[in-house]
Write a protein that holds these residues in place. Structure first.
Motif, PDB file in Angstrom:
ATOM      1  N   ASN A  71      62.244 -86.101 -40.912  1.00  0.00           N
ATOM      2  CA  ASN A  71      61.412 -85.062 -41.212  1.00  0.00           C
ATOM      3  C   ASN A  71      61.336 -85.784 -42.956  1.00  0.00           C
ATOM      4  O   ASN A  71      62.242 -84.928 -43.425  1.00  0.00           O
ATOM      5  N   THR A  74      61.632 -82.907 -46.777  1.00  0.00           N
ATOM      6  CA  THR A  74      62.467 -81.734 -46.156  1.00  0.00           C
ATOM      7  C   THR A  74      62.406 -81.272 -47.226  1.00  0.00           C
ATOM      8  O   THR A  74      63.630 -81.527 -48.304  1.00  0.00           O
ATOM      9  N   LEU A  83      66.896 -67.955 -39.576  1.00  0.00           N
ATOM     10  CA  LEU A  83      66.291 -66.982 -39.077  1.00  0.00           C
ATOM     11  C   LEU A  83      67.169 -66.893 -38.672  1.00  0.00           C
ATOM     12  O   LEU A  83      68.319 -66.828 -38.135  1.00  0.00           O
ATOM     13  N   LEU A  94      67.416 -75.524 -34.134  1.00  0.00           N
ATOM     14  CA  LEU A  94      65.956 -75.399 -34.362  1.00  0.00           C
ATOM     15  C   LEU A  94      64.704 -76.718 -34.799  1.00  0.00           C
ATOM     16  O   LEU A  94      63.905 -76.657 -34.205  1.00  0.00           O
ATOM     17  N   VAL A  95      65.258 -77.175 -35.659  1.00  0.00           N
ATOM     18  CA  VAL A  95      64.630 -78.260 -36.441  1.00  0.00           C
ATOM     19  C   VAL A  95      64.929 -79.607 -35.063  1.00  0.00           C
ATOM     20  O   VAL A  95      63.958 -80.359 -35.856  1.00  0.00           O
ATOM     21  N   GLU A  97      65.169 -79.509 -32.183  1.00  0.00           N
ATOM     22  CA  GLU A  97      64.337 -79.110 -30.741  1.00  0.00           C
ATOM     23  C   GLU A  97      63.216 -79.489 -30.381  1.00  0.00           C
ATOM     24  O   GLU A  97      62.941 -80.480 -29.552  1.00  0.00           O
ATOM     25  N   ASP A  98      62.344 -80.000 -31.655  1.00  0.00           N
ATOM     26  CA  ASP A  98      60.600 -79.825 -31.311  1.00  0.00           C
ATOM     27  C   ASP A  98      60.217 -81.649 -31.181  1.00  0.00           C
ATOM     28  O   ASP A  98      59.829 -82.102 -31.141  1.00  0.00           O
ATOM     29  N   ARG A 142      71.190 -77.861 -42.064  1.00  0.00           N
ATOM     30  CA  ARG A 142      69.621 -77.921 -41.778  1.00  0.00           C
ATOM     31  C   ARG A 142      68.493 -79.009 -42.881  1.00  0.00           C
ATOM     32  O   ARG A 142      68.207 -79.782 -41.259  1.00  0.00           O
ATOM     33  N   ALA A 143      68.515 -79.132 -43.278  1.00  0.00           N
ATOM     34  CA  ALA A 143      67.897 -80.051 -44.469  1.00  0.00           C
ATOM     35  C   ALA A 143      68.352 -81.573 -44.503  1.00  0.00           C
ATOM     36  O   ALA A 143      67.743 -82.445 -43.548  1.00  0.00           O
TER      37      ALA A 143
END
Lengths: 255, 269, 343
Positions: A71, A74, A83, A94-95, A97-98, A142-143
């Motif tokens: 990504n 970001t 979340l 979460l980021v 999985e897609d 996460r980023a």
């Protein structure tokens, strides 16, 4: 990959927010955007990441983002945007999985970013169990997990108390020193700007225009709390902004 | 300060922060029940409450024991619970789906919100004869009535809950390039869950109320049919026994939802 | 302990107001002019009350009657128990017996009974069931039978017919007559029984078929009875006898005009006009008249009561577990007002 802002203008209805902003964001540097409240710096950041469309002008990517970047653009948000129903690990996965990254591959990335943000012991914790500073470290982890080519940071330390802020600034500097990343860092705190910015872009009050771009050559790792030369830069920035800030403040009071 | 504090004659500041703080008084609830039931028992025994006004609580208990020992309790409970489960499951799942669609799409919202608002105040009981024609006099019409009754409050609660999902979380999802499906499944749905569950509390209470209405037409067995029969026979003991069963059913449903909430919503502060 | 209920208190005030009015206005020379409320359904079988009211038979008996109309028999029975209504006519049902058991009401006379040779209640089959072979009550085994509620007169009739034929049926409670008719027409239930003025038009439309008469199974079935509160029956003997006298005259007029045709067609016409004020008021007279005439059934002359039928009904309700076994016929019926018979 560099980013280029090409004469960006924006208006909400009759209210002009941004006027003719052109800017280079070269790879591997942290660019700080400062300006009085309501000058449109957060709006500009949303445009850079494609979350909002400018009325005129373009944001250009120059060169290819690295192949392993999931990504390229970001964000790190002021309110962390974790979340609450997912654990630290879950928020990071979460980021991934897609992008079809699961199992061992995901574990490897998650362990790596948690280690880099010193969160390895908290993988199973829920956000409600974490302090504000730790939450923001989770958001940064996460980023990092999507290996961005540009980090877009929207006042990431503003919701934290001043001690936590100092600690996190040190963490960010350490992260950058280990592996330099490109970042656009929006803040209203001049101390943060002089500690983290390779270049500081000062915006005027609404409609936001670039007043000055201040370059600081001192390497990030050598900067510290209360450095003389940085205080000088900060003073200079404040003189640039003071009148604007007062006018902006009174303008808001008029509303 | 270095000087020593001398005790002085003066008026102590009066404490005025008492009251208004909720405290746990567990025994009061049961006590109210016990006092009311004791009063009923004493009143009906001594005669100042006539047999026409209220049944004697001990007789209601005896009726209950009869129901239990003859096995009729389960003969009535089984069909009612089935109707409740099937009807509420259909109504709630369709309601949650439609509510989420309304919450996500402005076209569907514009189209369906007025329709839901129009359906909501219709007393579903009034449509029972119509349902009998559409779905048959047997279980179909009963499922339909309960499903229809639980559908509308679930829709309203769900789209309200979706509206209340933190927009910054959705924006975060978009900024990480998550697909629409992932955003709905991993962000919107769990975020709306607290609102959906508290809506379900209301919908399921309505489902229990509608159980009696659903069993008005063509039900030989069922708690609702049992209550209606007791009413038409003016048999107050059976009437009260049936009503107590419905109350207990309500308590059980509420407890189950509370349990689900603790399991699913442990993340809340 | 003296208990005042709402009616008595109102009556007291009414009496005072009446006395005040009498002193200023020339009141009709009626001895007592006692105010009572009579409950009725808008059915032709309630014509006794309508005629007595219209032809001043109640007034002649010294009663100032207010008719109060109900949609169903059940709330009327409750209204008697609560003291809102003094006298009414309705079928014996489980609810009525339970209220009698609680010391609230008493049956004091008969109103309508089946009589062999006179058109009475019909047994109906839905078209679908009829086509499938339900052409006589003997074929009712395994079929569904409509009723308003458990313990209603429909439940009793259906059960008795099934017992006589030695078959088993299942009963579907549908609360209202309208719902039963709908279910029967659409074939959701197989069979039902109902008074002729409803049965005949239904059969005429072809959606249902008449497959038998209730009187074949219950030849002297006491369908409806006159009843009042237990208090009226015990403490207001004069008033109760006056009511029965006025009501009885209305019943006599009805029987002689509508069944024995004492007044010829002109008499029937006049009677239909009178009844039409109360029954089928939403239809024009020419459409209402056939229904009123079709619905003619002989009412019990002198409110005679078939205690054998009442006893049989009580037994049946008890055997079905719908009412308590301890209830005796004396609890339900006060036989001191009218002649009784056993048939």
């Amino acid at each position: 990959m560099d980013l280029q802002l090409d004469r960006i203008c924006h208006a909400y209805g009759d209210t002009e927010v941004l006027r003719d902003i052109s800017l280079e964001i070269p790879q591997g540097r942290i660019i700080c955007l400062v300006g009085p409240s309501g000058c449109g710096k957060s709006t500009l950041l949303r445009m850079i990441g494609g979350l909002e469309r400018p009325s005129a002008g373009r944001v250009l990517q120059v060169g290819e983002p690295p192949k392993d970047s999931l990504n390229p653009l970001t964000y790190v948000f002021q309110d962390f945007a974790l979340l609450p129903w997912r654990s630290v690990r879950g928020n990071i996965s979460l980021v991934l999985e897609d992008h079809g990254i699961k199992g061992a591959a995901a574990d490897q990335i998650i362990e790596d970013v948690l280690a880099r943000t010193k969160l390895s012991d908290f993988a199973k914790a829920l956000p409600k169990q974490l302090s504000g500073g730790m939450k923001q470290r989770v958001a940064i982890a996460r980023a990092l997990a999507v290996n961005p080519s540009v980090m877009l940071m929207d006042e990431p330390l503003s919701a934290l108390d001043s001690q936590t802020r100092e600690l996190l600034m040190d963490d960010l500097v350490a992260l950058w020193t280990r592996q330099p990343f490109t970042a656009v860092y929006v803040t209203h705190n001049l101390a943060e700007a002089v500690r983290l910015g390779h270049a500081i872009v000062v915006l005027s009050r609404r409609p936001g225009e670039i007043r000055e771009v201040v370059e600081i050559d001192k390497p990030l790792a050598e900067r510290g709390y209360g450095d003389r030369d940085l205080e000088e830069v900060q003073k200079h920035l404040w003189t640039l902004m003071r009148d604007e800030a007062r006018a902006a403040d009174e303008e808001l009071l008029d509303v | 300060m270095s000087e020593q504090m001398k005790p002085q004659s003066g008026i102590e500041v009066r404490f005025r922060g008492g009251g208004f703080a909720p405290k746990s008084r567990r025994w009061v609830g049961p006590l109210v029940f016990v006092v009311l039931i004791a009063l009923m028992e004493w009143g009906t025994r001594s005669g100042w409450i006539s047999a026409l006004t209220l049944p004697r609580p001990s007789d209601v208990l005896a009726t209950f024991q009869d129901l239990w020992s003859t096995g009729m309790l389960f003969k009535h409970l089984a069909p009612s619970l089935t109707r409740l489960a099937v009807g509420a499951a259909i109504g709630a799942s369709v309601g949650v789906s439609v509510g989420i669609l309304i919450g996500l799409s402005s076209y569907i919202r514009a189209g369906l919100v007025p329709l839901v608002a129009a359906i909501f105040p219709i007393p579903k009981i009034a449509l029972l004869p119509l349902f009998v024609i559409w779905f048959g006099i047997d279980e179909g019409s009963k499922y339909a009535l309960i499903a229809f009754g639980t559908f509308t409050p679930t829709v309203v609660a769900t789209y309200g809950a979706v509206d209340n999902v933190d927009r910054s979380l959705i924006r975060m999802g978009q900024s990480f390039g998550l697909s629409w499906q992932s955003i709905v499944r991993k962000i919107v749905l769990p975020g709306a869950m607290p609102g959906i569950l508290s809506g379900l509390r209301i919908s399921l209470a309505i489902a229990i109320i509608l159980l009696v209405a659903a069993e008005m037409l063509g039900a030989e067995y069922g708690i609702g049919a049992y209550i209606l029969e007791a009413g038409s026979l003016y048999d107050l003991e059976r009437l009260f026994a049936g009503v107590v069963i419905l109350s207990l059913l309500g308590v059980v449903v509420s407890t189950v939802i509370g349990w689900i909430e603790r399991r699913l919503l442990g993340w809340r502060i | 302990m003296t208990k005042f209920n709402r009616r008595q208190t109102l009556g007291l005030f009414g009496g005072l107001a009446g006395a005040a009015a009498a002193s200023s206005l020339a009141a009709p020379a009626i001895a007592m002019n006692k105010k009572i409320t009579v409950g009725a359904l808008r059915f032709t079988s309630h014509s006794g009350s309508f005629i007595a009211q219209e032809r001043n038979y109640f007034a002649e008996a010294g009663l100032d009657v207010e008719l109060k109309f109900f949609q169903a028999a059940q709330p009327m029975a409750v209204a008697i128990a609560s003291g809102d209504v003094d006298y009414a006519v309705t079928a014996i049902s489980g609810g009525l017996i339970s209220l009698a058991d609680k010391g609230a009401i008493k049956v004091i006379g008969g109103a309508l009974s089946e009589e062999p040779g006179i058109d009475g209640q019909k047994i109906l089959a839905s078209d679908a069931a009829y086509q499938a072979g339900l052409t006589s009550p003997a074929a009712l085994g395994g079929k569904t039978f409509g009723m308003s509620t458990a313990g209603s007169s429909f439940h009793y009739m259906g059960s008795k017919v099934a017992a006589a034929e030695g078959v088993e049926m299942s009963f579907k409670p549908l609360q209202k007559v309208g719902a039963i008719i709908g279910a029967l027409k659409s074939g959701q239930i197989d069979a039902w029984s109902i008074v002729p003025h409803i049965a005949k038009p239904l059969a005429g439309s072809g959606a249902v078929h008449i497959i038998g008469n209730v009187s074949d199974y219950l030849p002297h079935y006491q369908v409806t009875t006159v009843f009042t509160s237990a208090k009226n029956a015990a403490d207001e003997r004069g008033q109760t006898a006056d009511f029965l006298a006025g009501f009885g005259k209305g019943v006599s007029d009805y029987n002689s005009t509508m069944i024995d045709r004492a007044g010829g067609d002109a008499g029937v016409d006049e009677m239909v006009d009178l009844i039409h004020k109360y029954v089928y008021t939403d239809r024009p007279r020419e459409k209402a008249a056939p229904s009123i005439i079709n619905g003619t059934m002989r009412l019990n002359e002198g409110s005679k009561l078939n205690v054998a039928s009442v006893a049989d009904q009580l037994n049946w309700f008890q055997s079905e577990g719908l009412v308590k076994d301890s209830i005796t016929l004396e609890t339900l019926v006060d036989t001191s007002y009218v002649d009784t018979f056993e048939a």
